[in-house]
Write a protein that holds these residues in place. Structure first.
Motif, PDB file in Angstrom:
ATOM      1  N   GLU A 193       0.800  -1.228   0.000  1.00 46.84           N
ATOM      2  CA  GLU A 193       0.000   0.000   0.000  1.00 46.84           C
ATOM      3  C   GLU A 193       0.834   1.280   0.000  1.00 46.84           C
ATOM      4  OE1 GLU A 193      -2.701  -0.477   3.271  1.00 46.84           O
ATOM      5  OE2 GLU A 193      -3.673  -2.200   2.351  1.00 46.84           O
ATOM      6  N   LEU A 194       2.155   1.156   0.028  1.00 44.65           N
ATOM      7  CA  LEU A 194       2.996   2.353   0.074  1.00 44.65           C
ATOM      8  C   LEU A 194       3.135   3.002  -1.302  1.00 44.65           C
ATOM      9  CD1 LEU A 194       5.899   1.378   2.462  1.00 44.65           C
ATOM     10  CD2 LEU A 194       4.286   3.237   2.745  1.00 44.65           C
ATOM     11  N   SER A 195       3.080   4.319  -1.315  1.00 44.54           N
ATOM     12  CA  SER A 195       3.277   5.036  -2.571  1.00 44.54           C
ATOM     13  C   SER A 195       4.581   5.843  -2.575  1.00 44.54           C
ATOM     14  CB  SER A 195       2.102   5.990  -2.829  1.00 44.54           C
ATOM     15  OG  SER A 195       2.006   6.933  -1.785  1.00 44.54           O
ATOM     16  N   HIS A 196       5.177   6.062  -1.425  1.00 39.17           N
ATOM     17  CA  HIS A 196       6.413   6.840  -1.314  1.00 39.17           C
ATOM     18  C   HIS A 196       7.601   5.895  -1.549  1.00 39.17           C
ATOM     19  CE1 HIS A 196       9.658   9.109   0.632  1.00 39.17           C
ATOM     20  NE2 HIS A 196       8.925  10.181   0.338  1.00 39.17           N
ATOM     21  N   ASP A 197       8.394   6.166  -2.594  1.00 41.72           N
ATOM     22  CA  ASP A 197       9.456   5.248  -3.004  1.00 41.72           C
ATOM     23  C   ASP A 197      10.516   5.014  -1.936  1.00 41.72           C
ATOM     24  OD1 ASP A 197       8.354   4.660  -5.462  1.00 41.72           O
ATOM     25  OD2 ASP A 197       9.471   6.228  -6.517  1.00 41.72           O
ATOM     26  N   GLN A 198      11.010   6.079  -1.303  1.00 42.54           N
ATOM     27  CA  GLN A 198      12.067   5.898  -0.303  1.00 42.54           C
ATOM     28  C   GLN A 198      11.553   5.137   0.917  1.00 42.54           C
ATOM     29  OE1 GLN A 198      15.436   6.533  -0.644  1.00 42.54           O
ATOM     30  NE2 GLN A 198      15.423   5.251   1.163  1.00 42.54           N
TER      31      GLN A 198
END
Length: 109
Positions: A47-52
């Motif tokens: 569910e994560l959208s932030h790459d780092q």
């Protein structure tokens, strides 16, 4: 094969049978926690959208998964976990069943 010869297990390490937690209880508790953590990390990674943040959490997930596997190996070596050996015929049946599913995948290999 009878049930007894189908069992794969090391001799069980003897632990005191007291109300206090013993080595088996501690390892089992940490293993349960690691399993839960890897399940939760897996959901978060999906569910994560932030790459780092994804990269950081992915690294933590992999380390936790490695830890969980090592804890399982320790429990197996100490005889706290046993496995049932699969019969060759059952393995072949499962392989055939799931091999047929490949044609249903949208991307063929």
């Amino acid at each position: 094969m009878n049930q007894q010869s189908n069992k794969i297990q090391n001799p069980e390490m003897q632990v005191p049978k007291t109300p206090q937690m013993n080595d088996r209880d501690f390892i089992n508790d940490v293993l349960s926690c690691a399993k839960s953590m890897t399940n939760n990390y897996s959901v978060a990674l999906n569910e994560l959208s932030h790459d780092q943040l994804y990269q950081d959490l992915s690294q933590i997930f992999n380390e936790t998964q490695d830890c969980q596997r090592e804890l399982y190996n320790v429990m197996f070596r100490k005889g706290f976990y046993g496995l049932e050996a699969a019969e060759q015929q059952k393995l072949q049946q499962s392989y055939q069943q799931f091999s047929g599913y490949r044609t249903q995948f949208p991307y063929q290999q």
